[in-house]
Write a protein that holds these residues in place. Structure first.
Motif, PDB file in Angstrom:
ATOM      1  N   ALA A  92       0.878  -1.171   0.000  1.00  0.00           N
ATOM      2  CA  ALA A  92       0.000   0.000   0.000  1.00  0.00           C
ATOM      3  C   ALA A  92       0.916   1.221   0.000  1.00  0.00           C
ATOM      4  O   ALA A  92       2.082   1.114   0.397  1.00  0.00           O
ATOM      5  CB  ALA A  92      -0.862  -0.024   1.252  1.00  0.00           C
ATOM      6  N   ARG A  96      -1.202   7.582   3.006  1.00  0.00           N
ATOM      7  CA  ARG A  96      -2.417   7.776   2.212  1.00  0.00           C
ATOM      8  C   ARG A  96      -2.523   9.268   1.924  1.00  0.00           C
ATOM      9  O   ARG A  96      -2.628  10.070   2.846  1.00  0.00           O
ATOM     10  CB  ARG A  96      -3.641   7.295   2.996  1.00  0.00           C
ATOM     11  CG  ARG A  96      -3.691   5.784   3.137  1.00  0.00           C
ATOM     12  CD  ARG A  96      -5.029   5.307   3.674  1.00  0.00           C
ATOM     13  NE  ARG A  96      -5.064   3.843   3.646  1.00  0.00           N
ATOM     14  CZ  ARG A  96      -6.169   3.121   3.716  1.00  0.00           C
ATOM     15  NH1 ARG A  96      -7.332   3.706   3.824  1.00  0.00           N
ATOM     16  NH2 ARG A  96      -6.114   1.794   3.682  1.00  0.00           N
ATOM     17  N   SER A 150      -9.891  -3.023  -4.557  1.00  0.00           N
ATOM     18  CA  SER A 150      -9.483  -1.701  -5.059  1.00  0.00           C
ATOM     19  C   SER A 150      -9.287  -1.678  -6.572  1.00  0.00           C
ATOM     20  O   SER A 150      -9.090  -0.612  -7.155  1.00  0.00           O
ATOM     21  CB  SER A 150      -8.186  -1.252  -4.374  1.00  0.00           C
ATOM     22  OG  SER A 150      -8.386  -1.154  -2.988  1.00  0.00           O
ATOM     23  N   SER A 155     -10.635   4.638  -4.163  1.00  0.00           N
ATOM     24  CA  SER A 155     -10.245   5.305  -2.906  1.00  0.00           C
ATOM     25  C   SER A 155      -9.308   6.455  -3.271  1.00  0.00           C
ATOM     26  O   SER A 155      -8.119   6.219  -3.529  1.00  0.00           O
ATOM     27  CB  SER A 155      -9.485   4.352  -1.969  1.00  0.00           C
ATOM     28  OG  SER A 155     -10.250   3.222  -1.662  1.00  0.00           O
ATOM     29  N   SER A 157      -7.713   8.456  -1.687  1.00  0.00           N
ATOM     30  CA  SER A 157      -6.561   8.691  -0.815  1.00  0.00           C
ATOM     31  C   SER A 157      -5.451   7.671  -1.080  1.00  0.00           C
ATOM     32  O   SER A 157      -4.449   7.658  -0.374  1.00  0.00           O
ATOM     33  CB  SER A 157      -6.993   8.603   0.651  1.00  0.00           C
ATOM     34  OG  SER A 157      -7.459   7.302   0.920  1.00  0.00           O
ATOM     35  N   ARG A 158      -5.651   6.795  -2.045  1.00  0.00           N
ATOM     36  CA  ARG A 158      -4.574   5.872  -2.443  1.00  0.00           C
ATOM     37  C   ARG A 158      -4.796   5.437  -3.901  1.00  0.00           C
ATOM     38  O   ARG A 158      -4.905   4.259  -4.226  1.00  0.00           O
ATOM     39  CB  ARG A 158      -4.460   4.672  -1.502  1.00  0.00           C
ATOM     40  CG  ARG A 158      -5.785   4.014  -1.205  1.00  0.00           C
ATOM     41  CD  ARG A 158      -5.692   2.982  -0.106  1.00  0.00           C
ATOM     42  NE  ARG A 158      -7.005   2.432   0.089  1.00  0.00           N
ATOM     43  CZ  ARG A 158      -7.298   1.136   0.073  1.00  0.00           C
ATOM     44  NH1 ARG A 158      -6.366   0.252  -0.113  1.00  0.00           N
ATOM     45  NH2 ARG A 158      -8.529   0.739   0.260  1.00  0.00           N
ATOM     46  N   TYR A 161      -2.532   2.850  -5.634  1.00  0.00           N
ATOM     47  CA  TYR A 161      -2.826   1.456  -5.275  1.00  0.00           C
ATOM     48  C   TYR A 161      -3.989   0.940  -6.136  1.00  0.00           C
ATOM     49  O   TYR A 161      -3.913  -0.149  -6.715  1.00  0.00           O
ATOM     50  CB  TYR A 161      -3.177   1.372  -3.787  1.00  0.00           C
ATOM     51  CG  TYR A 161      -3.437  -0.043  -3.277  1.00  0.00           C
ATOM     52  CD1 TYR A 161      -2.380  -0.908  -3.024  1.00  0.00           C
ATOM     53  CD2 TYR A 161      -4.734  -0.498  -3.039  1.00  0.00           C
ATOM     54  CE1 TYR A 161      -2.607  -2.194  -2.549  1.00  0.00           C
ATOM     55  CE2 TYR A 161      -4.966  -1.780  -2.571  1.00  0.00           C
ATOM     56  CZ  TYR A 161      -3.900  -2.623  -2.320  1.00  0.00           C
ATOM     57  OH  TYR A 161      -4.131  -3.902  -1.861  1.00  0.00           O
TER      58      TYR A 161
END
Ligand code: NAD
Length: 257
Positions: A92, A96, A150, A155, A157-158, A161
């Motif tokens: 990850a 983040r 994912s 997401s 904030s990442r 990833y």
């Protein structure tokens, strides 16, 4: 009959170790690939051997072409064959960060480990699997990619990833297409929220969300949940499903109203 040999990346701990243990319990010999010093994984290797597997540790970074080649040479030397590749190693982002601000450095780091390294490891292994299949029509091999929910759940904030895992999903389809003529299926597993060192930092957040009903099955996923799904693929139970995705997410991905 010769035992199958399975190479699992990132198998020093977490989901990868869960996969390696299940495959060992089901009669495979196991190659553990990770970046830790050997003493950090000696307990894991002992567990695998106690389950009846011959366990070979390869300290190899999947992003390094030299390390990948060295690892496959070590597998050839020790076992002379390879049946299964599980591309599990992944990271990850270290922090983040909102995609309005996230760094190019983090993007490159995540993409290299989660997507580029596994892609070229797959290329090298695929050529070896094809070679074995040509030499022996009864050769039984497969490739399993561990992506993530994912791959489709955004997401911001990442972002790096999510993009890397969406890429793993396309890589699964590409390799499934290319290897079909050789009878080598390629599958993808999309884990949901799994209790491992990777998610330790966000444990409280997810404990709360799970308690509030985020998942249909109200518990954290465990590494052995992923191990069981991989074992089903390695045994050939879903051999007519190349290129397919198996969700192991406690029902997270079912949209509800
Ligand atoms: N834990 C989750 O909730 C979850 C959910 C969906 C997908 N996944 C995916 O499952 C896989 C395993 O995750 P985990 O939770 O067990 O993580 P983890 O951090 O607990 O374990 C990952 C292992 O991969 C190894 N690794 C990292 N970089 C490597 C490299 N360059 N070369 C070789 N090994 C390397 C690490 O050293 C570590 O032992 C990852 O691909 C992750 O993205 C995890």
């Amino acid at each position: 009959m010769k035992k199958k040999v399975a190479l699992v990346t990132g198998a020093g701990r977490g989901i990868g170790l869960g996969i390696a243990k299940r495959l060992a319990a089901e009669g495979c010999d196991v190659v553990v690939c990770d970046i830790h010093e050997e003493r950090a994984v000696s307990g894991a290797l002992e567990e695998l051997e106690a389950l009846g597997a011959a366990a070979l540790y390869c300290r190899a970074d999947v992003t390094s072409p030299e390390a990948r080649a060295g690892m496959l040479a070590a597998v050839r030397k020790r076992f002379g064959r390879l049946n299964v590749l599980v591309n599990n190693a992944g990271v990850a982002p270290k922090v983040r960060a909102d995609i309005l601000e996230a760094s190019e450095e983090s993007y490159e780091w995540v993409m290299k480990i989660n997507l580029q390294g596994p892609y070229f490891l797959t290329q090298a292994v695929a050529n070896w699997l094809v070679e074995q299949r040509k030499a022996d029509q009864a050769f039984d091999g497969c490739i399993v990619n561990v992506s993530s929910i994912s791959a489709t759940v955004a997401s911001p904030s990442r972002g790096e990833y999510c993009i890397s895992k969406a890429g793993v999903s396309m890589a699964t389809r590409l390799w499934a297409v290319r290897l079909a003529e050789y009878g080598i299926p390629v599958y993808e597993i999309r884990p949901g929220i799994i209790e491992t060192p990777m998610t330790a930092a966000v444990k409280e957040k997810y404990d709360k969300l799970i308690g509030e009903g985020l998942l249909l099955q109200q518990r954290w996923g465990q590494p052995e949940d992923i191990g069981k799904a991989v074992a089903m693929m390695v045994r050939g139970d879903i051999a007519y499903s190349t290129g397919q995705v198996v969700m192991v997410d406690g029902g997270f991905s079912i949209a509800r109203l």
